[in-house]
Design a protein around this motif. Structure first.
Motif, PDB file in Angstrom:
ATOM      1  N   GLY A 161       0.794  -1.216   0.000  1.00 24.89           N
ATOM      2  CA  GLY A 161       0.000   0.000   0.000  1.00 24.89           C
ATOM      3  C   GLY A 161       0.830   1.270   0.000  1.00 24.89           C
ATOM      4  N   LEU A 162       2.034   1.203   0.568  1.00 24.24           N
ATOM      5  CA  LEU A 162       2.899   2.385   0.681  1.00 24.24           C
ATOM      6  C   LEU A 162       3.865   2.530  -0.497  1.00 24.24           C
ATOM      7  N   ALA A 163       3.747   1.672  -1.488  1.00 27.51           N
ATOM      8  CA  ALA A 163       4.705   1.659  -2.602  1.00 27.51           C
ATOM      9  C   ALA A 163       4.846   3.009  -3.286  1.00 27.51           C
ATOM     10  N   ASN A 164       3.762   3.773  -3.370  1.00 31.55           N
ATOM     11  CA  ASN A 164       3.811   5.053  -4.076  1.00 31.55           C
ATOM     12  C   ASN A 164       3.755   6.271  -3.147  1.00 31.55           C
ATOM     13  N   SER A 165       3.847   6.053  -1.862  1.00 33.82           N
ATOM     14  CA  SER A 165       3.802   7.166  -0.906  1.00 33.82           C
ATOM     15  C   SER A 165       5.136   7.902  -0.886  1.00 33.82           C
ATOM     16  N   LYS A 166       5.065   9.232  -0.910  1.00 36.12           N
ATOM     17  CA  LYS A 166       6.282  10.043  -0.975  1.00 36.12           C
ATOM     18  C   LYS A 166       6.627  10.683   0.373  1.00 36.12           C
ATOM     19  N   ARG A 167       7.902  11.023   0.492  1.00 33.57           N
ATOM     20  CA  ARG A 167       8.393  11.691   1.693  1.00 33.57           C
ATOM     21  C   ARG A 167       7.845  13.118   1.781  1.00 33.57           C
ATOM     22  N   PHE A 168       7.765  13.606   2.995  1.00 34.70           N
ATOM     23  CA  PHE A 168       7.310  14.977   3.208  1.00 34.70           C
ATOM     24  C   PHE A 168       7.752  15.436   4.590  1.00 34.70           C
ATOM     25  N   LEU A 202      -1.567   8.802   4.348  1.00 35.25           N
ATOM     26  CA  LEU A 202      -0.929   7.622   4.925  1.00 35.25           C
ATOM     27  C   LEU A 202      -1.927   6.822   5.774  1.00 35.25           C
ATOM     28  N   VAL A 203      -2.773   7.531   6.495  1.00 34.36           N
ATOM     29  CA  VAL A 203      -3.769   6.852   7.322  1.00 34.36           C
ATOM     30  C   VAL A 203      -4.713   6.028   6.454  1.00 34.36           C
ATOM     31  N   GLN A 204      -5.058   6.530   5.282  1.00 37.82           N
ATOM     32  CA  GLN A 204      -5.922   5.770   4.377  1.00 37.82           C
ATOM     33  C   GLN A 204      -5.287   4.434   3.990  1.00 37.82           C
ATOM     34  N   CYS A 277      10.257  -1.525   9.028  1.00 34.54           N
ATOM     35  CA  CYS A 277      10.448  -0.196   8.464  1.00 34.54           C
ATOM     36  C   CYS A 277      10.040  -0.168   6.993  1.00 34.54           C
ATOM     37  N   PHE A 278       9.365   0.911   6.600  1.00 36.31           N
ATOM     38  CA  PHE A 278       8.899   1.071   5.228  1.00 36.31           C
ATOM     39  C   PHE A 278       9.331   2.451   4.721  1.00 36.31           C
ATOM     40  N   PRO A 279      10.461   2.535   4.038  1.00 32.15           N
ATOM     41  CA  PRO A 279      10.930   3.817   3.516  1.00 32.15           C
ATOM     42  C   PRO A 279       9.939   4.395   2.510  1.00 32.15           C
ATOM     43  N   LEU A 280       9.746   5.714   2.558  1.00 25.32           N
ATOM     44  CA  LEU A 280       8.882   6.396   1.601  1.00 25.32           C
ATOM     45  C   LEU A 280       9.711   6.884   0.418  1.00 25.32           C
ATOM     46  N   LYS A 281       9.057   7.016  -0.733  1.00 28.33           N
ATOM     47  CA  LYS A 281       9.759   7.419  -1.952  1.00 28.33           C
ATOM     48  C   LYS A 281      10.252   8.863  -1.850  1.00 28.33           C
ATOM     49  N   GLN A 282      11.396   9.136  -2.490  1.00 21.70           N
ATOM     50  CA  GLN A 282      11.940  10.488  -2.502  1.00 21.70           C
ATOM     51  C   GLN A 282      11.191  11.337  -3.528  1.00 21.70           C
TER      52      GLN A 282
END
Length: 282
Positions: A161-168, A202-204, A277-282
């Motif tokens: 689910g977090l594959a496309n989540s970006k850093r912020f 992210l909560v979604q 741990c799940f790193p977010l995309k840059q």
């Protein structure tokens, strides 16, 4: 879940008892034959096994290697709130159940630590003894219970689910008082003022995984925050009485108003004594 372990000495003693009985029987044979010849029937006197004599057998201690195989097993004494600063579990520990939550870690800087000490001191002056958090984070889920065999599919679902989540980056600067649903602990937190939209995204993702496993989702209208300190019981009223004084310390910090900056580069899931741990995309 622990594998039963008993000393091999028990078997040795049983064998020894059998040998003793056999010897006793062989010694009584002439007497038995004589009694039969005399027309009397009686059984030979048998020596009582050690267990019948009340001898207590010493059991070997459980090997450390076996104890290490089950790190999720909790000693009953750990349920005692006295050894946890008075904290009470939201749900009773059961073997095979792992308390689980998802969060963003916050790594405090020296400026934050100095401010926190001032806040704890000021709260104490107001009659509220706060204890600093051992570590700091921003929660993205409620604490739920996972069965051990769910852990792998649960974390795989989060990763997908977090594959496309970006850093912020998000920031916080306003103090707020929180109390848990059971009214067993009160928290002093710093509420997020920027980055709410990204946090809701992210909560979604997290809620979707929770729904797949029929677990509780996050609050409908969440107040994202980083908990700074806590105390036992519902001290909301006392904390509200001094919150303005504490906020003044934040606003009038040495180098201007303090702003907590949280770099959201990695989402984490803690379940029992494991952290994923799940790193977010840059």
């Amino acid at each position: 879940m622990l594998v039963g372990y008993s000393s091999s000495s028990e078997d040795d003693e049983s064998e020894a008892g059998g040998d003793a009985a056999a010897k006793s029987g062989s010694k009584s044979c002439p007497r038995k034959c004589q009694e039969e010849e005399d027309g009397h029937s009686c059984s030979p006197v048998r020596k009582k096994p050690k267990t019948e004599e009340g001898v207590t057998k010493a059991r070997l201690p459980l090997p450390g290697c076996l104890l290490a195989m089950f790190p999720d097993e909790v000693d009953p004494d750990t349920e005692d709130s006295c050894i946890h600063g008075g904290r009470i579990r939201s749900f009773k520990h059961e073997r095979g159940n792992w308390a689980t939550y998802v969060y963003l870690p916050y790594h405090p800087e020296d400026e934050f630590k100095e401010l926190l000490e001032e806040l704890l001191s000021a709260a104490g002056t107001c009659g509220v003894a706060l204890t600093s958090q051992e570590e700091f984070h921003l929660s993205l889920s409620q604490t739920v219970v996972l069965r051990h065999h769910w852990i792998q599919p649960f974390t795989q679902s989060l990763k997908a689910g977090l594959a496309n989540s970006k850093r912020f980056v998000c920031s916080a600067g306003r103090l707020k008082v929180y109390c848990n649903a059971e009214k067993t602990r009160t928290f002093l937190g710093m509420e997020v003022c920027t980055g709410n939209v990204q946090l809701l995204d992210l909560v979604q993702v997290v809620d979707k995984t929770m729904t797949e496993f029929r677990l509780d989702t996050f609050y409908k209208d969440p107040s994202f925050h980083v908990s700074l300190a806590w105390c036992v019981g519902d001290k909301t009223a006392q904390m509200e009485d001094c919150i303005q004084e504490l906020q003044r310390l934040v606003e009038q910090h040495e180098e201007g108003p303090f702003v907590l900056r949280l770099d959201c580069v990695e989402l984490r899931c803690r379940t029992g004594n494991k952290t994923f741990c799940f790193p977010l995309k840059q």
